[in-house]
Design a protein around this motif. Structure first.
Motif, PDB file in Angstrom:
ATOM      1  N   VAL A  65    -112.551  45.604  23.662  1.00 33.09           N
ATOM      2  CA  VAL A  65    -112.890  45.763  22.243  1.00 33.09           C
ATOM      3  C   VAL A  65    -111.692  46.287  21.446  1.00 33.09           C
ATOM      4  CG1 VAL A  65    -114.285  47.137  20.636  1.00 33.09           C
ATOM      5  CG2 VAL A  65    -115.362  46.024  22.570  1.00 33.09           C
ATOM      6  N   VAL A  66    -111.022  47.304  21.982  1.00 34.14           N
ATOM      7  CA  VAL A  66    -109.884  47.892  21.260  1.00 34.14           C
ATOM      8  C   VAL A  66    -108.763  46.869  21.082  1.00 34.14           C
ATOM      9  CG1 VAL A  66    -108.055  49.631  21.443  1.00 34.14           C
ATOM     10  CG2 VAL A  66    -110.422  50.261  21.907  1.00 34.14           C
ATOM     11  N   CYS A  67    -108.454  46.137  22.133  1.00 34.16           N
ATOM     12  CA  CYS A  67    -107.383  45.138  22.035  1.00 34.16           C
ATOM     13  C   CYS A  67    -107.795  43.957  21.154  1.00 34.16           C
ATOM     14  CB  CYS A  67    -106.984  44.671  23.420  1.00 34.16           C
ATOM     15  SG  CYS A  67    -106.200  45.969  24.394  1.00 34.16           S
ATOM     16  N   THR A  68    -109.082  43.618  21.154  1.00 32.82           N
ATOM     17  CA  THR A  68    -109.558  42.564  20.253  1.00 32.82           C
ATOM     18  C   THR A  68    -109.379  42.992  18.802  1.00 32.82           C
ATOM     19  OG1 THR A  68    -111.155  41.774  21.878  1.00 32.82           O
ATOM     20  CG2 THR A  68    -111.563  41.173  19.597  1.00 32.82           C
ATOM     21  N   LEU A  89    -102.532  35.585  23.989  1.00 31.43           N
ATOM     22  CA  LEU A  89    -103.045  36.448  25.044  1.00 31.43           C
ATOM     23  C   LEU A  89    -104.007  37.488  24.484  1.00 31.43           C
ATOM     24  CD1 LEU A  89     -99.813  36.970  27.160  1.00 31.43           C
ATOM     25  CD2 LEU A  89    -101.762  35.481  27.672  1.00 31.43           C
ATOM     26  N   LEU A  90    -103.666  38.047  23.324  1.00 32.24           N
ATOM     27  CA  LEU A  90    -104.549  39.039  22.711  1.00 32.24           C
ATOM     28  C   LEU A  90    -105.832  38.406  22.172  1.00 32.24           C
ATOM     29  CD1 LEU A  90    -102.089  41.313  20.708  1.00 32.24           C
ATOM     30  CD2 LEU A  90    -103.472  41.973  22.656  1.00 32.24           C
ATOM     31  N   ILE A  91    -105.678  37.337  21.412  1.00 29.41           N
ATOM     32  CA  ILE A  91    -106.830  36.734  20.747  1.00 29.41           C
ATOM     33  C   ILE A  91    -107.836  36.189  21.760  1.00 29.41           C
ATOM     34  CG2 ILE A  91    -107.589  34.882  19.196  1.00 29.41           C
ATOM     35  CD1 ILE A  91    -104.843  35.152  17.801  1.00 29.41           C
ATOM     36  N   MET A  92    -107.349  35.540  22.804  1.00 35.88           N
ATOM     37  CA  MET A  92    -108.255  34.921  23.780  1.00 35.88           C
ATOM     38  C   MET A  92    -108.542  35.819  24.979  1.00 35.88           C
ATOM     39  SD  MET A  92    -107.091  31.010  23.931  1.00 35.88           S
ATOM     40  CE  MET A  92    -107.652  29.863  22.726  1.00 35.88           C
ATOM     41  N   GLY A  93    -107.556  36.574  25.404  1.00 35.11           N
ATOM     42  CA  GLY A  93    -107.719  37.352  26.626  1.00 35.11           C
ATOM     43  C   GLY A  93    -108.581  38.588  26.476  1.00 35.11           C
ATOM     44  N   ASP A  94    -108.515  39.233  25.335  1.00 33.10           N
ATOM     45  CA  ASP A  94    -109.246  40.487  25.183  1.00 33.10           C
ATOM     46  C   ASP A  94    -110.759  40.317  25.114  1.00 33.10           C
ATOM     47  OD1 ASP A  94    -106.849  41.835  25.349  1.00 33.10           O
ATOM     48  OD2 ASP A  94    -106.517  41.704  23.202  1.00 33.10           O
ATOM     49  N   PRO A  95    -111.294  39.335  24.375  1.00 33.55           N
ATOM     50  CA  PRO A  95    -112.741  39.108  24.478  1.00 33.55           C
ATOM     51  C   PRO A  95    -113.149  38.685  25.893  1.00 33.55           C
ATOM     52  CG  PRO A  95    -111.914  38.113  22.475  1.00 33.55           C
ATOM     53  CD  PRO A  95    -110.721  38.545  23.274  1.00 33.55           C
ATOM     54  N   LEU A  97    -111.717  39.766  28.607  1.00 32.62           N
ATOM     55  CA  LEU A  97    -111.728  41.027  29.353  1.00 32.62           C
ATOM     56  C   LEU A  97    -113.040  41.772  29.116  1.00 32.62           C
ATOM     57  CD1 LEU A  97    -110.129  43.097  31.077  1.00 32.62           C
ATOM     58  CD2 LEU A  97    -109.297  44.056  28.911  1.00 32.62           C
ATOM     59  N   PHE A  98    -113.503  41.781  27.870  1.00 34.55           N
ATOM     60  CA  PHE A  98    -114.773  42.422  27.553  1.00 34.55           C
ATOM     61  C   PHE A  98    -115.922  41.766  28.318  1.00 34.55           C
ATOM     62  CE2 PHE A  98    -118.726  42.585  25.246  1.00 34.55           C
ATOM     63  CZ  PHE A  98    -118.866  43.942  25.012  1.00 34.55           C
ATOM     64  N   MET A 118    -121.555  32.679  32.453  1.00 28.81           N
ATOM     65  CA  MET A 118    -120.165  32.832  32.872  1.00 28.81           C
ATOM     66  C   MET A 118    -119.384  31.532  32.718  1.00 28.81           C
ATOM     67  SD  MET A 118    -119.272  35.780  33.545  1.00 28.81           S
ATOM     68  CE  MET A 118    -117.706  35.328  34.257  1.00 28.81           C
ATOM     69  N   LEU A 119    -120.063  30.413  32.750  1.00 28.47           N
ATOM     70  CA  LEU A 119    -119.374  29.136  32.581  1.00 28.47           C
ATOM     71  C   LEU A 119    -118.736  29.017  31.195  1.00 28.47           C
ATOM     72  CD1 LEU A 119    -121.871  26.723  34.359  1.00 28.47           C
ATOM     73  CD2 LEU A 119    -119.671  27.575  35.206  1.00 28.47           C
ATOM     74  N   CYS A 120    -119.253  29.764  30.228  1.00 31.60           N
ATOM     75  CA  CYS A 120    -118.707  29.723  28.865  1.00 31.60           C
ATOM     76  C   CYS A 120    -117.429  30.538  28.730  1.00 31.60           C
ATOM     77  CB  CYS A 120    -119.728  30.259  27.875  1.00 31.60           C
ATOM     78  SG  CYS A 120    -121.213  29.273  27.817  1.00 31.60           S
ATOM     79  N   LEU A 121    -117.173  31.440  29.668  1.00 31.42           N
ATOM     80  CA  LEU A 121    -116.005  32.309  29.566  1.00 31.42           C
ATOM     81  C   LEU A 121    -114.688  31.539  29.532  1.00 31.42           C
ATOM     82  CD1 LEU A 121    -115.021  35.221  29.464  1.00 31.42           C
ATOM     83  CD2 LEU A 121    -115.091  35.256  31.950  1.00 31.42           C
ATOM     84  N   PRO A 122    -114.470  30.559  30.396  1.00 27.29           N
ATOM     85  CA  PRO A 122    -113.173  29.869  30.355  1.00 27.29           C
ATOM     86  C   PRO A 122    -113.064  28.780  29.287  1.00 27.29           C
ATOM     87  CG  PRO A 122    -114.446  29.063  32.205  1.00 27.29           C
ATOM     88  CD  PRO A 122    -115.234  30.183  31.587  1.00 27.29           C
ATOM     89  N   LEU A 123    -114.124  28.479  28.562  1.00 30.19           N
ATOM     90  CA  LEU A 123    -114.060  27.394  27.574  1.00 30.19           C
ATOM     91  C   LEU A 123    -112.947  27.578  26.543  1.00 30.19           C
ATOM     92  CD1 LEU A 123    -117.800  26.446  27.005  1.00 30.19           C
ATOM     93  CD2 LEU A 123    -116.057  25.226  28.322  1.00 30.19           C
TER      94      LEU A 123
END
Length: 171
Positions: A65-68, A89-95, A97-98, A118-123
C-alpha cells in the motif's frame, strides 16, 4: 501525496483522471483486503490455526500500500509520456505485492487459496513488454482493471459472492 501534486501543478484533465484512477486502485486494494477477512479469522480461530503469524502478512500488505501510494505521486506529477522501468515496477509490482500478502494471509489462516482470483494477479504483468512505451495513466488504468477482475471473478462456493454484495447467511 497525489492530491498535493494536483493542487500544486497545472489543473489539467489528465492529472485529475490520474488522481481518480489512483483513488480507484486504493479502493480496490481495500476491497481485496476486507474480502472475507473476518470470516477467515473466525474460521482460523475455531480450527486452532496459528493466527499469531498473520500480522507478518500485514507487513507485506502495508509495504504494498505504501509503495503504491508513492507510485501515484509519480504518476500524478507526470501522467503522459513514456513510463520509465522503475515506475513500471512501482505501478505494477506494488499492488501485486499487496495481493500476494493477502493471499499469504488467507493461506495461513484457512489453508484455502483463492486460485481463481490468483489467476488475475499476473494479468497486468503480461503487458510489461509494451507498457514502457505507454503513458503512466494507461499503466495505472491497467492495474485498476486487473484488481477489478480480481474482485469480480467468482471464487469457490465457500467464498462470498463477487463484488461488493453482502454474503447471505447460511440458512
Amino acid at each position: 501525496m497525489p492530491t498535493l501534486q494536483v493542487s500544486r501543478g497545472e489543473f489539467g484533465g489528465l492529472r485529475v483522471a490520474t488522481l481518480f484512477c489512483a483513488f480507484a486502485v486504493m479502493l480496490l486494494l481495500w476491497q481485496v483486503y476486507v474480502f472475507r477477512a473476518g470470516e477467515l479469522l473466525e474460521a482460523g480461530a475455531r480450527a486452532g490455526r496459528p493466527a499469531r503469524v498473520a500480522p507478518y502478512t500485514h507487513l507485506v500488505m502495508l509495504a504494498g500500500v505504501v509503495c503504491t501510494a508513492a507510485s501515484f505521486d509519480l504518476v500524478v506529477s507526470r501522467p503522459t509520456g513514456t513510463t520509465p522501468v522503475g515506475w513500471l515496477l512501482l505501478i505494477m509490482g506494488d499492488p501485486a505485492l499487496f495481493v500476494i500478502g493477502r493471499v499469504l494471509f488467507t493461506l495461513l489462516i484457512s489453508v484455502l487459496v483463492p486460485w481463481r482470483r490468483m489467476l488475475c494477479l499476473p494479468l497486468p504483468l503480461l503487458t510489461l513488454p509494451w507498457a514502457g512505451r505507454w503513458p503512466p495513466l494507461l499503466v495505472t488504468t491497467i492495474v485498476a482493471l486487473g484488481l477489478t477482475s480480481h474482485i469480480l471473478i467468482p471464487g469457490a462456493t465457500r467464498e462470498t459472492t463477487p463484488g461488493l454484495r453482502m454474503r447471505q447467511p447460511d440458512g
